[in-house]
Design an enzyme around this catalytic site. Structure first.
Site, PDB file in Angstrom:
ATOM      1  N   ARG A  48      34.577  36.266  17.194  1.00  0.00           N
ATOM      2  CA  ARG A  48      36.016  36.300  17.447  1.00  0.00           C
ATOM      3  C   ARG A  48      36.455  37.633  18.050  1.00  0.00           C
ATOM      4  O   ARG A  48      37.447  37.710  18.762  1.00  0.00           O
ATOM      5  CB  ARG A  48      36.752  36.045  16.127  1.00  0.00           C
ATOM      6  N   TYR A 101      60.343  34.304  29.897  1.00  0.00           N
ATOM      7  CA  TYR A 101      59.527  33.093  30.065  1.00  0.00           C
ATOM      8  C   TYR A 101      59.887  32.108  28.937  1.00  0.00           C
ATOM      9  O   TYR A 101      59.870  32.482  27.753  1.00  0.00           O
ATOM     10  CB  TYR A 101      58.060  33.532  29.997  1.00  0.00           C
ATOM     11  N   ASP A 173      56.917  42.058  29.764  1.00  0.00           N
ATOM     12  CA  ASP A 173      55.989  41.067  30.332  1.00  0.00           C
ATOM     13  C   ASP A 173      55.789  41.430  31.802  1.00  0.00           C
ATOM     14  O   ASP A 173      56.708  41.313  32.612  1.00  0.00           O
ATOM     15  CB  ASP A 173      56.569  39.657  30.168  1.00  0.00           C
ATOM     16  N   LYS A 198      47.350  34.186  35.431  1.00  0.00           N
ATOM     17  CA  LYS A 198      47.974  34.194  36.745  1.00  0.00           C
ATOM     18  C   LYS A 198      47.111  34.998  37.720  1.00  0.00           C
ATOM     19  O   LYS A 198      46.082  34.522  38.147  1.00  0.00           O
ATOM     20  CB  LYS A 198      49.405  34.733  36.630  1.00  0.00           C
TER      21      LYS A 198
HETATM   22  C1  LIG Z   1      52.592  31.936  32.660  1.00  0.00           C
HETATM   23  C2  LIG Z   1      53.327  33.022  32.009  1.00  0.00           C
HETATM   24  C3  LIG Z   1      53.110  33.324  30.663  1.00  0.00           C
HETATM   25  C4  LIG Z   1      52.197  32.502  29.794  1.00  0.00           C
HETATM   26  O1  LIG Z   1      50.862  32.541  30.198  1.00  0.00           O
HETATM   27  P1  LIG Z   1      49.860  31.347  29.785  1.00  0.00           P
HETATM   28  O2  LIG Z   1      48.521  31.922  30.016  1.00  0.00           O
HETATM   29  O3  LIG Z   1      50.195  30.203  30.668  1.00  0.00           O
HETATM   30  O4  LIG Z   1      50.117  31.039  28.337  1.00  0.00           O
HETATM   31  C5  LIG Z   1      53.809  34.373  30.117  1.00  0.00           C
HETATM   32  N1  LIG Z   1      54.674  35.101  30.847  1.00  0.00           N
HETATM   33  C6  LIG Z   1      54.909  34.837  32.145  1.00  0.00           C
HETATM   34  C7  LIG Z   1      55.879  35.666  32.901  1.00  0.00           C
HETATM   35  C8  LIG Z   1      54.255  33.785  32.763  1.00  0.00           C
HETATM   36  O5  LIG Z   1      54.515  33.514  34.041  1.00  0.00           O
END
Ligand SMILES: *Cc1c(COP(=O)(O)O)cnc(C)c1O
Length: 385
Positions: A48, A101, A173, A198
């Site tokens: 983990r 988000y 974020d 992303k």
């Molecule tokens: C997609 C996204 C997330 C979440 O990411 P996942 O890997 O899909 O859980 C969080 N913050 C932003 C700004 C995003 O675009």
């Protein structure tokens, strides 16, 4: 390429020679030891906590975001939730951006309230109004810049100085800036979060998340919470994120140039009411973008000149190169109509869209082909009423 590119390619843990360029992927829950002292000794002692490939990914992300600590998670939402849950306890209060988000906002409003933490939304662009929302039990301000779907920027430097004066922790974020175009820790933010899913991964074939900080006290709290929750990232996904990280700079520069070309082209059209892209001079937060960011990625939104929601949905359904699906940051272009998911509770300077709001992710295809595809959407839109 920038110096980031050199760092992202050469941040590698020392390896015994001869070695391949990339680390091997250790798949394993159990880690074997020869002595009991070693078994109960220094971590990591269990799957983990990750293996070599995780340590390499952490080192690369720390180099990217100028962080001293990186905690990996299995996706971006988990990274957002982890960062927030690490700093707030029952009886405390946090401030969250109205443009957060959606699933992160839901975590704050639905889950944290069950745990006795209260969350209040703030208008992303109104720093003065934010001051008035701070209470005696406020502990953190959670930002996302640009905000999801509508692309407002925070005056992050002003929010950081407000937070420091009140002893509040700031979380941002940073998925859009990807650590390359925006370095929140450098301007005083305490915790930077990314959905590696992303741009770091960049190929739409893995999920991952990361929480980064320079503060030892916060890093210890984040690690403790990650262990309580039992968070982990699979070795295969860690490998894919690490591989993506090496070419982040090269890919993002192409996304940037392609997206700017398409955004400027859209901005001239009568069937587009406005283009929400912070690198365009007409964006209301352009000055902040210029001050705090060194570039822009492939993601932005447009408000179409539509009479009804149906027209915006027809527009996206007619596209062939642009796929319709959630997420972004891969090599391919995507488009989604956003009106069904858009939720705002604060008045903002970027007016609520009158026409359909569509979010575009510009991939690595030829911009001429993408324009032809978008023309197809506009034609379909015009034929619908
Ligand atoms: C997609 C996204 C997330 C979440 O990411 P996942 O890997 O899909 O859980 C969080 N913050 C932003 C700004 C995003 O675009």
């Amino acid at each position: 390429m920038t110096e980031d590119s050199t760092r992202l390619i050469h941040t590698r843990k020392s390896r015994l020679a001869p070695a391949t360029v990339n680390p091997s992927v250790d798949r394993g829950s159990t880690v074997l030891f020869d002595t009991v002292d070693a078994l109960y000794g220094n971590k990591p002692t269990y799957g983990r906590m990750g293996h070599t490939v995780h340590r390499e990914l952490e080192a690369g992300l720390s180099a990217l975001e100028h962080a001293s600590h990186t905690q990996l998670t299995s996706n971006g939402l988990q990274a957002c939730a982890l960062s927030i849950a690490s700093v707030a306890k029952a009886g405390e209060h946090i401030l969250i951006s109205d443009t957060l988000y959606g699933p992160t906002r839901r975590f704050c409003e639905k889950y944290l309230s069950r745990m006795g933490v209260e969350a209040t939304t703030f208008a992303p662009r109104a720093t003065d109004a934010l001051t008035e929302l701070i209470k005696n039990n406020t502990v953190a301000i959670v930002m996302e810049s640009p905000g999801s779907l509508t692309m407002e920027l925070h005056d992050t430097r002003a929010i950081v100085s407000l937070a420091k004066s009140k002893d509040l922790i700031t979380i941002l974020d940073n998925t859009w800036g990807a650590g390359l175009f925006h370095k929140p820790l450098e301007i005083g933010v305490d915790i930077s979060v990314q959905a590696l899913t992303k741009y770091v991964c960049g190929h739409a074939d893995a999920l991952g998340g990361a929480v980064m900080t320079n503060r030892d006290d916060l890093a210890a709290d984040i690690l403790m919470m990650a262990e309580y929750w039992g968070l982990s990232l699979s070795s295969d996904d860690a490998y894919l994120c690490l591989r993506g990280l090496r070419t982040l700079d090269a890919r993002l520069k192409t996304h940037e140039a392609n997206a700017l070309e398409i955004a400027n082209w859209l901005d001239q059209r009568a069937d587009v009411a406005s283009v929400l892209h912070p690198a365009l001079p007409g964006h209301p937060d352009h000055a902040i973008w210029k001050r705090d960011f060194t570039g822009s990625c492939g993601l932005f939104s447009v408000i179409l000149n539509t009479k009804n929601r149906k027209q915006g949905e027809t527009f996206t359904e007619a596209l062939r190169l642009f796929g319709m699906g959630f997420s972004w940051g891969g090599y391919e272009s995507l488009a989604i109509p956003c009106d069904r998911q858009l939720r705002r509770t604060k008045a903002d300077v970027i007016a609520p869209p009158k026409g359909a709001l569509v979010r575009l992710h510009i991939g690595l295809e030829a911009s001429s082909d993408l324009k032809t595809d978008l023309e197809r959407g506009f034609t379909a839109m015009a034929e619908t009423s």
